[in-house]
Design an enzyme around this catalytic site. Structure first.
Site, PDB file in Angstrom:
ATOM      1  CE  LYS A 203      -2.108  -1.802   3.639  1.00  0.00           C
ATOM      2  NZ  LYS A 203      -1.613  -3.181   3.504  1.00  0.00           N
TER       3      LYS A 203
ATOM      4  NE  ARG B  58       7.381  -2.030  12.566  1.00  0.00           N
ATOM      5  CZ  ARG B  58       6.427  -1.156  12.262  1.00  0.00           C
ATOM      6  NH1 ARG B  58       6.734  -0.013  11.694  1.00  0.00           N
ATOM      7  NH2 ARG B  58       5.160  -1.404  12.557  1.00  0.00           N
TER       8      ARG B  58
ATOM      9  CG  ASP C  38       9.485   7.920  10.694  1.00  0.00           C
ATOM     10  OD1 ASP C  38       9.559   8.955  11.393  1.00  0.00           O
ATOM     11  OD2 ASP C  38       8.510   7.148  10.725  1.00  0.00           O
TER      12      ASP C  38
ATOM     13  CD  GLU D  23      11.482   2.643  16.317  1.00  0.00           C
ATOM     14  OE1 GLU D  23      11.984   2.966  15.235  1.00  0.00           O
ATOM     15  OE2 GLU D  23      10.262   2.623  16.512  1.00  0.00           O
TER      16      GLU D  23
ATOM     17  CG  HIS E  33       7.955   4.686  14.473  1.00  0.00           C
ATOM     18  ND1 HIS E  33       8.425   3.422  14.706  1.00  0.00           N
ATOM     19  CD2 HIS E  33       6.921   4.519  13.613  1.00  0.00           C
ATOM     20  CE1 HIS E  33       7.714   2.534  14.037  1.00  0.00           C
ATOM     21  NE2 HIS E  33       6.781   3.194  13.358  1.00  0.00           N
TER      22      HIS E  33
ATOM     23  CB  ALA F   9       6.163   7.863   8.659  1.00  0.00           C
TER      24      ALA F   9
HETATM   25  P1  NAD Z   1       1.914  -3.923   2.813  1.00  0.00           P
HETATM   26  O1  NAD Z   1       1.730  -5.226   3.514  1.00  0.00           O
HETATM   27  O2  NAD Z   1       0.776  -3.330   2.072  1.00  0.00           O
HETATM   28  O3  NAD Z   1       3.156  -4.041   1.793  1.00  0.00           O
HETATM   29  C1  NAD Z   1       4.365  -4.623   2.107  1.00  0.00           C
HETATM   30  C2  NAD Z   1       4.996  -5.114   0.813  1.00  0.00           C
HETATM   31  O4  NAD Z   1       6.296  -5.589   1.108  1.00  0.00           O
HETATM   32  C3  NAD Z   1       4.225  -6.260   0.163  1.00  0.00           C
HETATM   33  O5  NAD Z   1       3.969  -5.977  -1.189  1.00  0.00           O
HETATM   34  C4  NAD Z   1       5.168  -7.447   0.297  1.00  0.00           C
HETATM   35  O6  NAD Z   1       5.066  -8.371  -0.774  1.00  0.00           O
HETATM   36  C5  NAD Z   1       6.509  -6.738   0.294  1.00  0.00           C
HETATM   37  N1  NAD Z   1       7.603  -7.555   0.769  1.00  0.00           N
HETATM   38  C6  NAD Z   1       7.577  -8.624   1.617  1.00  0.00           C
HETATM   39  N2  NAD Z   1       8.810  -9.136   1.750  1.00  0.00           N
HETATM   40  C7  NAD Z   1       9.625  -8.382   0.981  1.00  0.00           C
HETATM   41  C8  NAD Z   1      11.020  -8.433   0.682  1.00  0.00           C
HETATM   42  N3  NAD Z   1      11.812  -9.378   1.186  1.00  0.00           N
HETATM   43  N4  NAD Z   1      11.523  -7.491  -0.150  1.00  0.00           N
HETATM   44  C9  NAD Z   1      10.738  -6.547  -0.707  1.00  0.00           C
HETATM   45  N5  NAD Z   1       9.404  -6.461  -0.476  1.00  0.00           N
HETATM   46  C10 NAD Z   1       8.867  -7.366   0.366  1.00  0.00           C
HETATM   47  O7  NAD Z   1       2.463  -2.932   3.919  1.00  0.00           O
HETATM   48  P2  NAD Z   1       2.378  -1.338   3.934  1.00  0.00           P
HETATM   49  O8  NAD Z   1       1.086  -0.918   4.553  1.00  0.00           O
HETATM   50  O9  NAD Z   1       2.754  -0.811   2.609  1.00  0.00           O
HETATM   51  O10 NAD Z   1       3.506  -1.006   5.016  1.00  0.00           O
HETATM   52  C11 NAD Z   1       4.876  -1.267   4.758  1.00  0.00           C
HETATM   53  C12 NAD Z   1       5.650  -1.174   6.057  1.00  0.00           C
HETATM   54  O11 NAD Z   1       5.601   0.185   6.527  1.00  0.00           O
HETATM   55  C13 NAD Z   1       5.011  -1.965   7.217  1.00  0.00           C
HETATM   56  O12 NAD Z   1       5.468  -3.289   7.224  1.00  0.00           O
HETATM   57  C14 NAD Z   1       5.455  -1.212   8.439  1.00  0.00           C
HETATM   58  O13 NAD Z   1       6.629  -1.819   8.926  1.00  0.00           O
HETATM   59  C15 NAD Z   1       5.818   0.166   7.925  1.00  0.00           C
HETATM   60  N6  NAD Z   1       4.996   1.238   8.525  1.00  0.00           N
HETATM   61  C16 NAD Z   1       5.643   2.279   9.125  1.00  0.00           C
HETATM   62  C17 NAD Z   1       4.921   3.328   9.671  1.00  0.00           C
HETATM   63  C18 NAD Z   1       5.617   4.518  10.318  1.00  0.00           C
HETATM   64  O14 NAD Z   1       4.968   5.304  11.022  1.00  0.00           O
HETATM   65  N7  NAD Z   1       6.903   4.718  10.117  1.00  0.00           N
HETATM   66  C19 NAD Z   1       3.525   3.298   9.624  1.00  0.00           C
HETATM   67  C20 NAD Z   1       2.903   2.240   8.983  1.00  0.00           C
HETATM   68  C21 NAD Z   1       3.636   1.211   8.431  1.00  0.00           C
END
Ligand code: NAD
Length: 329
Positions: free
Chosen positions: A156, A233, A257, A262, A294, A296
């Site tokens: 996403k 992460r 971020d 952390e 953190h 974002a």
């Molecule tokens: P999502 O599940 O929609 O997408 C994650 C994508 O990563 C998927 O398409 C998956 O196939 C892919 N993936 C899995 N293993 C992989 C690999 N080895 N190499 C490359 N891609 C791989 O998740 P999202 O909603 O897009 O969120 C992504 C990440 O953002 C979350 O896992 C979370 O850790 C992080 N996040 C951070 C914050 C923040 O405040 N900083 C907030 C929300 C989410």
């Protein structure tokens, strides 16, 4: 009158409480804890029906046993990631739900904000002009237009990041072991992405496979001008290797971020303390690094959605025994 559902919300700040209070149904009783849920605090879950942990709570075996002993009925994570839960151990012991979607825009936009800030030296210009220093020396940036963005993880958030990069006129390369069916995304092998990108942004989850995927070896493959952005992460990056590469000018800049260590630092005011983490303090001191705490996810829209979906998950579970947003163990 039926007893209220008692809910313990961990690692909370005022900005979390505002939206949970606003949306709390009459039959829920929310108790906010500032402390994180971990083995030292699991006793505070006694007497509750539901726990609501966040990204830096630690749901290891001991905590899970504590939750089971304290007769918790549901773990309702108020985040999308769940790398901080021992899911294997949890299996068949307790149900767990998450907020799969709250605002991928918030995170993608923050990644871009960090990129622009670093690239156009806004962080340095802001400080200079407040001191009435209007000199431009050292503030030269570079155009994003025509450069290549490498996006690791096209879920996403990654896909929104791609759209924004295209808006700047950037070429986009993507890597994801589970590519989406979208012919407009140019998927390449990870090595090609590392070698060709001017900007690399991480949008994949933290798993056994992705732990420290940015390390000494993968950094060697990158351009020495690359900007690395991590809003996913912290442990996706070996921070020591990143610091060494920055200091030795083997990469251009980093926007972080999230950070591997952390847990006891981010979200807290440590300004009166001496931080016992030389990697973090050195990273913070570099002119080509910006670190946010953190942050974002932190938009009004995201906070409202987090509260709405978390409370909705609890409501659905108690009223229908279903859990649409269950984390399948
Ligand atoms: P999502 O599940 O929609 O997408 C994650 C994508 O990563 C998927 O398409 C998956 O196939 C892919 N993936 C899995 N293993 C992989 C690999 N080895 N190499 C490359 N891609 C791989 O998740 P999202 O909603 O897009 O969120 C992504 C990440 O953002 C979350 O896992 C979370 O850790 C992080 N996040 C951070 C914050 C923040 O405040 N900083 C907030 C929300 C989410």
């Amino acid at each position: 009158m039926k007893d209220k559902i008692k809910i313990a919300v961990f690692d909370t700040k005022n900005y979390d409480r505002t939206y949970f209070d606003k949306l709390c149904p009459d039959n829920f009783e929310l108790t906010y804890f500032e402390h994180k849920l971990n083995k030292g605090t699991v006793d505070s879950t006694k007497g509750f029906d539901v726990v609501v942990p966040f990204v830096n709570d630690d749901l290891d075996k001991q905590v899970i046993d504590g939750l089971v002993n304290n007769k918790i009925k549901l773990i309702a994570m108020r985040c999308s990631g769940y790398n901080n839960v021992d899911l294997r151990y949890l299996k068949d012991k307790l149900k767990i739900a998450r907020v799969p979607w709250y605002s991928p825009y918030a995170v993608a936009e923050h990644a871009i904000a960090m990129l622009l800030c670093l690239n156009r030296r806004i962080h340095r210009a802001f400080i200079r002009t407040r001191d009435h220093n209007f000199s431009l020396d050292g503030l030269t940036g570079w155009d994003l237009y025509g450069k290549t963005a490498g996006v690791i993880g096209t879920g996403k958030i990654g896909r929104i990041f791609i759209d924004i990069c295209r808006g700047f006129g950037m070429e986009v390369l993507a890597y994801d072991p589970f590519p989406v069916d979208d012919p407009s995304i140019n998927y390449v092998e990870l090595d090609e992405l590392l070698e060709k990108s001017d900007v690399i942004s991480l949008h994949c989850p933290l798993t056994e496979n992705t732990n420290r995927m940015i390390n000494k070896d993968t950094i060697k493959k990158m351009k020495d001008t690359v900007t690395v952005i991590n809003t996913s992460r912290g442990a996706l990056i070996d921070s020591k290797a990143l610091l060494e590469a920055l200091v030795e000018k083997r990469i251009g800049a980093a926007a972080l971020d999230v950070y591997e260590e952390e847990v006891d630092i981010f979200f807290e005011d440590c300004s009166e303390e001496i931080i016992d983490d030389e990697i973090l303090t050195r990273l913070v001191s570099l002119p080509n690094v910006i670190i946010t705490s953190h942050q974002a996810f932190l938009t009004k829209e995201a906070l409202e959605n987090i509260a709405k979906v978390t409370l909705g998950n609890i409501k659905e579970f108690f009223e229908t025994n279903k859990l649409t947003n269950e984390i399948v163990q």
